[in-house]
Write an enzyme that holds these catalytic residues in place. Structure first.
Site, mmCIF file in Angstrom:
data_model
loop_
_atom_site.group_PDB
_atom_site.id
_atom_site.type_symbol
_atom_site.label_atom_id
_atom_site.label_comp_id
_atom_site.label_asym_id
_atom_site.label_seq_id
_atom_site.Cartn_x
_atom_site.Cartn_y
_atom_site.Cartn_z
ATOM 1 N N HIS A 166 45.367 45.212 41.211
ATOM 2 C CA HIS A 166 45.539 46.678 41.574
ATOM 3 C C HIS A 166 46.795 47.283 41.201
ATOM 4 C CE1 HIS A 166 41.907 46.941 44.146
ATOM 5 N NE2 HIS A 166 42.165 45.594 44.441
ATOM 6 N N CYS B 267 39.616 46.061 39.466
ATOM 7 C CA CYS B 267 39.135 45.069 40.415
ATOM 8 C C CYS B 267 37.828 45.317 40.491
ATOM 9 C CB CYS B 267 39.849 45.151 41.692
ATOM 10 S SG CYS B 267 39.442 43.929 42.852
ATOM 11 N N GLU C 226 47.647 50.416 41.051
ATOM 12 C CA GLU C 226 47.963 51.403 41.710
ATOM 13 C C GLU C 226 48.684 51.227 43.262
ATOM 14 O OE1 GLU C 226 44.045 49.705 43.397
ATOM 15 O OE2 GLU C 226 45.077 49.912 41.627
#
Length: 188
Positions: free
Chosen positions: A170, A79, A172
């Site tokens: 994202h 990002c 994660e």
């Protein structure tokens, strides 16, 4: 065991550390340029790219991160990390210039336009990757050196060039570790 740093100035630092550790590597927080010593790779997490750039400049991290990459060390930007790593940012903001493409900040819209999308990533096979986009950027005008790994609505949302990997989303924030595994196995 591979040693991966996470730029710990803003963003989903702890989530990246958990993802790195679950992929079998050692994770370290990077707050100063000397924290880069001995690392095999670096993650630039999501956050707010303008704020991250200002903090990186204040703590004299811009040039050391460029030098880290110039030594062939792998960098994964998610990002805001994608925005910072791009050669250019629409609007002329300063960037690290490590992937030959232009970043469009908030390219899919503001916070309320955040969304999830299934990405078919050739390197992963099935099933599709469930990506989370939050005020997501995308890339345009990649050079021939840039390999496009995923698109949404014909917009580039994942790419790599040499030792640099970027995603507009994202990974994660998911339970799917394939992007970190890819980074560790193919890039580091």
């Amino acid at each position: 065991m591979k040693k991966i740093g996470v730029l710990a100035i803003q963003g989903a630092v702890d989530e990246h550390i958990q993802m790195i550790e679950s992929a079998g590597a050692l994770a370290f927080k990077v707050k100063h340029s000397n924290d880069l010593a001995g690392l095999d790779g670096l993650v630039l997490p999501g956050g707010e790219s303008t704020t991250m750039r200002k903090i990186m400049k204040r703590y004299d991290l811009m040039e050391p991160v460029k030098a880290f990459a110039s030594k062939g060390k792998a960098i994964f930007g998610t990002c805001a990390g994608l925005v910072l790593l791009s050669k250019e940012i629409e609007g002329g903001e300063e960037s690290l210039g490590l992937i030959e493409a232009t970043a469009i900040r908030n390219g899919f819209g503001r916070q309320k336009e955040s969304f999830e999308a299934e990405l078919n990533v050739e390197a992963f096979g099935e099933p599709a990757f469930e990506a989370i986009f939050i005020r997501a950027p995308y890339l345009i005008e990649p050079s021939n050196e840039v390999a496009v790994l995923a698109t949404v609505e014909n917009r580039i949302v994942a790419a790599k060039q040499a030792n640099i990997l970027v995603t507009a989303f994202h990974p994660e924030l998911t339970n799917d570790n394939r992007w970190m595994n890819y980074f560790l196995e193919k890039m580091v």
